[in-house]
Design a protein around this motif. Structure first.
Motif, short mmCIF file in Angstrom:
data_model
loop_
_atom_site.label_atom_id
_atom_site.label_comp_id
_atom_site.label_asym_id
_atom_site.label_seq_id
_atom_site.Cartn_x
_atom_site.Cartn_y
_atom_site.Cartn_z
N UNK A 1 14.97 169.39 74.40
CA UNK A 1 15.78 169.05 75.58
C UNK A 1 15.99 167.55 75.76
N UNK A 2 15.04 166.73 75.29
CA UNK A 2 15.21 165.28 75.39
C UNK A 2 16.44 164.82 74.63
N UNK A 3 16.74 165.47 73.51
CA UNK A 3 17.95 165.14 72.75
C UNK A 3 19.19 165.40 73.59
N UNK A 4 19.14 166.48 74.35
CA UNK A 4 20.27 166.85 75.18
C UNK A 4 20.52 165.81 76.27
N UNK A 5 19.46 165.28 76.86
CA UNK A 5 19.63 164.26 77.89
C UNK A 5 20.27 163.00 77.31
N UNK A 6 19.88 162.61 76.10
CA UNK A 6 20.50 161.44 75.47
C UNK A 6 21.99 161.68 75.23
N UNK A 7 22.32 162.89 74.78
CA UNK A 7 23.73 163.20 74.53
C UNK A 7 24.53 163.24 75.83
N UNK A 8 23.96 163.82 76.89
CA UNK A 8 24.66 163.88 78.17
C UNK A 8 24.87 162.49 78.75
N UNK A 9 23.92 161.57 78.52
CA UNK A 9 24.10 160.19 78.98
C UNK A 9 25.30 159.55 78.29
N UNK B 1 28.63 173.12 76.35
CA UNK B 1 27.93 171.96 76.88
C UNK B 1 26.77 172.39 77.77
N UNK B 2 25.64 171.72 77.63
CA UNK B 2 24.41 172.10 78.32
C UNK B 2 24.64 172.21 79.82
N UNK B 3 25.17 171.17 80.43
CA UNK B 3 25.60 171.18 81.83
C UNK B 3 26.85 170.31 81.93
N UNK B 4 27.34 170.11 83.14
CA UNK B 4 28.56 169.34 83.31
C UNK B 4 28.32 167.83 83.35
N UNK B 5 27.08 167.41 83.65
CA UNK B 5 26.80 165.97 83.72
C UNK B 5 25.31 165.73 83.56
N UNK B 6 24.93 164.45 83.46
CA UNK B 6 23.55 164.09 83.19
C UNK B 6 22.62 164.48 84.33
N UNK C 1 17.94 167.86 86.02
CA UNK C 1 17.34 168.84 86.92
C UNK C 1 16.87 170.07 86.16
N UNK C 2 17.68 170.56 85.24
CA UNK C 2 17.29 171.75 84.46
C UNK C 2 16.07 171.44 83.59
N UNK C 3 16.10 170.29 82.92
CA UNK C 3 14.96 169.92 82.07
C UNK C 3 13.69 169.76 82.89
N UNK C 4 13.81 169.18 84.08
CA UNK C 4 12.64 169.02 84.95
C UNK C 4 12.08 170.37 85.38
N UNK C 5 12.96 171.32 85.68
CA UNK C 5 12.51 172.66 86.06
C UNK C 5 11.72 173.31 84.94
N UNK C 6 12.21 173.17 83.70
CA UNK C 6 11.50 173.74 82.55
C UNK C 6 10.13 173.08 82.37
N UNK D 1 26.31 176.97 83.82
CA UNK D 1 25.10 176.84 82.99
C UNK D 1 23.89 176.37 83.79
N UNK D 2 24.05 175.31 84.57
CA UNK D 2 22.90 174.72 85.26
C UNK D 2 22.27 175.73 86.21
N UNK D 3 23.08 176.38 87.04
CA UNK D 3 22.55 177.32 88.02
C UNK D 3 21.83 178.49 87.35
N UNK D 4 22.44 179.05 86.31
CA UNK D 4 21.83 180.18 85.61
C UNK D 4 20.56 179.75 84.89
N UNK D 5 20.57 178.57 84.28
CA UNK D 5 19.38 178.09 83.58
C UNK D 5 18.23 177.87 84.56
N UNK D 6 18.54 177.28 85.71
CA UNK D 6 17.50 177.06 86.72
C UNK D 6 16.88 178.40 87.15
N UNK D 7 17.73 179.40 87.37
CA UNK D 7 17.20 180.70 87.78
C UNK D 7 16.36 181.33 86.69
#
Length: 343
Positions: free
Chosen positions: A318-326, A98-103, A108-113, A79-85
């Motif tokens: 995406x901020x919701x996703x970061x809270x969930x990944x934490x 799951x959005x990515x494998x870890x926080x 990184x993905x959210x920052x790229x967006x 997910x992370x690599x494809x989303x970044x691209x």
């Protein structure tokens, strides 16, 4: 359709074929532009399921063909690599859970967006479950009073089934939904305790306890090894408790999609739950059946397409996703150490 968003689907495994494609093709403001897959068998399946729809070998091909947005439904570790691209190519992007494998990778993905000014969201379809929407309605109407404890379960009895690597194990697969729902209802968590069972990262049974900033306690279970699944929900407040029974009362949208039906085919019947699946509101020994709100998985992609056109926010921030990944990261630490983790 003249202003419909040209939407591509990345991946055509079970999730892409059964869950995403029917919802994309049912959205009035979406033009299903094609599928990215390098599997000859899946390319044939795309053509059989959606005659005339294009297939692509890469995100570059999609972007060159005028695709504006993509939904990523591939194994979790990709997910992370494809989303970044995708974001780097200016494609508005939906990532399945799951959005990515870890926080760290999620950040990184959210920052790229954010840096590229490209829309990003995570596919949290369980926010649109009939039973969850009913819980939200009862809380908003004050029928439960102040919430004290929130109990939620995704439990299955499949002793011969091994959690697939595609989903990242039960913590990431089921936990992504369970944690997201708990945070949406009860606000940020300040403390996490977890237990996990299974081989390596591919756990098949997990429990998470969250203490929320407002004082609510959430208890969340996910399992492929539970022979007697507990209530899907038990939500306890100061004036009442709402209970939705176990696996026989699961939101029915998943089963409907698996049967080959879609919102486009069912219209206003989509997401309507039978009475036997409705929950009950209890006050002591007295219980009353509560009609379930309509399930609306069909709202997600129209909302995201509207956001692409500047007509509203993305359906899941995406901020919701970061809270969930934490929380999920902390759950791994807690299960490994046997201690609570403070966020």
């Amino acid at each position: 359709m003249s202003d419909a968003v040209r939407f591509g689907l990345v991946g055509y495994g079970f999730g892409g074929r059964v869950f995403h494609a029917p919802l994309l093709t049912s959205a009035a403001n979406v033009e299903f532009a094609g599928v990215m897959t390098n599997s000859p068998e899946r390319r044939e399946q795309v053509l059989a399921d959606h005659p005339g729809v294009a297939t692509f070998g890469s995100l570059a091909e999609m972007a060159a063909a005028g695709v504006e947005a993509v939904a990523i439904s591939t194994p979790a570790a990709t997910h992370a690599e494809l989303a970044e691209e995708a974001l780097g190519r200016g494609l508005a992007t939906v990532v399945d859970k799951p959005f990515t494998m870890d926080l760290d990778s999620a950040k990184s993905v959210v920052a790229t967006a954010r840096e590229g000014g490209v829309l990003l969201s995570v596919y949290q379809n369980r926010r649109y479950d009939s039973d969850f929407r009913t819980v939200q309605r009862l809380i908003d109407d004050g029928q439960l009073g102040a919430i004290r404890r929130f109990e939620s379960r995704f439990e299955r009895w499949a002793p011969d089934c091994k959690p697939g690597a595609a989903g990242g194990g039960t913590l990431l697969d089921f936990g992504s939904h369970l944690v997201d729902q708990a945070l949406v209802l009860n606000g940020p968590a300040t403390r996490v305790y977890a237990e996990m069972r299974g081989a390596g990262d591919l756990d098949d049974d997990m429990f998470i306890a969250l203490h929320h900033v407002g004082g609510v306690e959430s208890h969340l279970w996910g399992s492929w090894r539970q022979a007697a699944p507990g209530p899907r929900f038990r939500v306890t407040g100061t004036t009442g408790t709402y209970i939705v029974d176990g696996i026989n009362s699961m939101d029915g949208q998943e089963a409907v999609l698996k049967s080959g039906r879609s919102p486009a085919k069912l219209g206003e019947r989509w997401g309507v739950e039978p009475e036997h699946a409705w929950g009950r509101l209890y006050r002591g020994a007295t219980g009353a059946t509560i009609e379930s709100s309509r399930g609306r998985w069909d709202l997600y992609y129209p909302a995201f397409a509207a956001a692409v056109r500047g007509e509203g926010p993305v359906p899941v921030d995406p901020a919701d996703t970061l809270r969930a990944m934490a929380v999920l990261d902390a759950a791994r630490v807690s299960a490994r150490t046997g201690t609570s983790v403070t966020l």
